[in-house]
Write a protein that holds these residues in place. Sequence first.
Motif, mmCIF file in Angstrom:
data_model
loop_
_atom_site.group_PDB
_atom_site.id
_atom_site.type_symbol
_atom_site.label_atom_id
_atom_site.label_comp_id
_atom_site.label_asym_id
_atom_site.label_seq_id
_atom_site.Cartn_x
_atom_site.Cartn_y
_atom_site.Cartn_z
ATOM 1 N N ALA A 12 19.796 -33.520 26.280
ATOM 2 C CA ALA A 12 19.962 -32.362 25.400
ATOM 3 C C ALA A 12 19.636 -31.073 26.142
ATOM 4 O O ALA A 12 18.767 -31.032 27.017
ATOM 5 C CB ALA A 12 19.063 -32.521 24.172
ATOM 6 N N SER A 13 20.337 -30.007 25.743
ATOM 7 C CA SER A 13 20.187 -28.716 26.427
ATOM 8 C C SER A 13 18.972 -27.928 25.936
ATOM 9 O O SER A 13 18.628 -26.913 26.531
ATOM 10 C CB SER A 13 21.451 -27.868 26.229
ATOM 11 N N GLU A 14 18.350 -28.375 24.825
ATOM 12 C CA GLU A 14 17.196 -27.652 24.264
ATOM 13 C C GLU A 14 16.150 -28.642 23.781
ATOM 14 O O GLU A 14 16.477 -29.800 23.497
ATOM 15 C CB GLU A 14 17.630 -26.786 23.063
ATOM 16 N N ILE A 15 14.948 -28.178 23.638
ATOM 17 C CA ILE A 15 13.922 -29.009 23.026
ATOM 18 C C ILE A 15 14.215 -29.145 21.527
ATOM 19 O O ILE A 15 15.050 -28.424 20.986
ATOM 20 C CB ILE A 15 12.489 -28.455 23.269
ATOM 21 N N TYR A 16 13.550 -30.079 20.883
ATOM 22 C CA TYR A 16 13.828 -30.374 19.469
ATOM 23 C C TYR A 16 13.550 -29.162 18.581
ATOM 24 O O TYR A 16 12.499 -28.537 18.678
ATOM 25 C CB TYR A 16 12.962 -31.558 19.030
ATOM 26 N N ASP A 17 14.520 -28.868 17.698
ATOM 27 C CA ASP A 17 14.355 -27.756 16.760
ATOM 28 C C ASP A 17 15.130 -28.087 15.486
ATOM 29 O O ASP A 17 16.369 -28.022 15.475
ATOM 30 C CB ASP A 17 14.888 -26.465 17.403
ATOM 31 N N GLU A 18 14.426 -28.435 14.436
ATOM 32 C CA GLU A 18 15.093 -28.829 13.185
ATOM 33 C C GLU A 18 15.976 -27.692 12.645
ATOM 34 O O GLU A 18 16.985 -27.935 11.988
ATOM 35 C CB GLU A 18 14.036 -29.270 12.159
ATOM 36 N N GLU A 19 15.619 -26.442 12.968
ATOM 37 C CA GLU A 19 16.396 -25.278 12.510
ATOM 38 C C GLU A 19 17.816 -25.252 13.097
ATOM 39 O O GLU A 19 18.688 -24.557 12.578
ATOM 40 C CB GLU A 19 15.693 -23.982 12.934
ATOM 41 N N ASP A 20 18.004 -25.987 14.183
ATOM 42 C CA ASP A 20 19.312 -26.000 14.843
ATOM 43 C C ASP A 20 20.275 -27.003 14.190
ATOM 44 O O ASP A 20 21.464 -27.023 14.493
ATOM 45 C CB ASP A 20 19.134 -26.320 16.329
ATOM 46 N N TYR A 21 19.745 -27.849 13.297
ATOM 47 C CA TYR A 21 20.568 -28.895 12.663
ATOM 48 C C TYR A 21 21.342 -28.345 11.466
ATOM 49 O O TYR A 21 20.826 -27.539 10.703
ATOM 50 C CB TYR A 21 19.676 -30.001 12.112
ATOM 51 N N ILE A 22 22.548 -28.838 11.286
ATOM 52 C CA ILE A 22 23.276 -28.686 10.017
ATOM 53 C C ILE A 22 23.489 -30.103 9.506
ATOM 54 O O ILE A 22 24.232 -30.881 10.111
ATOM 55 C CB ILE A 22 24.636 -27.989 10.214
ATOM 56 N N ARG A 23 22.785 -30.452 8.448
ATOM 57 C CA ARG A 23 22.810 -31.844 7.978
ATOM 58 C C ARG A 23 23.696 -32.032 6.748
ATOM 59 O O ARG A 23 23.787 -33.138 6.222
ATOM 60 C CB ARG A 23 21.381 -32.321 7.678
ATOM 61 N N ASP A 24 24.311 -30.944 6.297
ATOM 62 C CA ASP A 24 25.167 -31.013 5.121
ATOM 63 C C ASP A 24 26.617 -30.762 5.560
ATOM 64 O O ASP A 24 26.918 -29.701 6.120
ATOM 65 C CB ASP A 24 24.698 -29.943 4.109
#
Length: 137
Positions: A113-125
């Motif tokens: 992955a190009s970035e560390i984990y960030d839940e804000e980066d997800y679109i889950r819908d």
Amino acid sequence: MKNLIETINFKPLGDRRGHLVSLEHTLGAVPFEIKRVYYLFDTKPGVIRGLHAHKSLQQIAICVKGSCRFVLDDGFQRQEILLDSSTKGIYIQSMIWREMHDFSDDCVLLVLASEIYDEEDYIRDYQMFLNIIRKDQ
Ligand code: TYD
């Protein structure tokens, strides 16, 4: 039809003892600086994983053992690929909806992955994903 699935073939460094694949940003096969590595394993039968897109994250997924079926969706079309080789990966750009199906019992899916984990980066819908994609057109 646009090709959503960008496969990358990794050069195995093999000798009589066996094989090895080395992935470094500077060597060309990985088009981003790797900030995180994770792997999925022991996925239960019938489970679908993924089911999200990322706003800016880029990833490479490799089935280093076993197999699973990847579905990629850019909001206009869906394409799929069976990942079943430790020397083949797929490059997943940002704003691509991904689903992983049909994990073999022994599947180990490695993700760079190009970035560390960030839940804000997800679109889950999925509907929200479509709204964002279509607004940008
Ligand atoms: P998720 O990305 O939803 O898994 P999937 O690959 O099935 O789409 O992640 C599952 C959980 O693990 C979720 O609670 C977030 C967490 N997680 C981390 O804490 N760090 C990570 O690097 C990743 C990928 C997930």
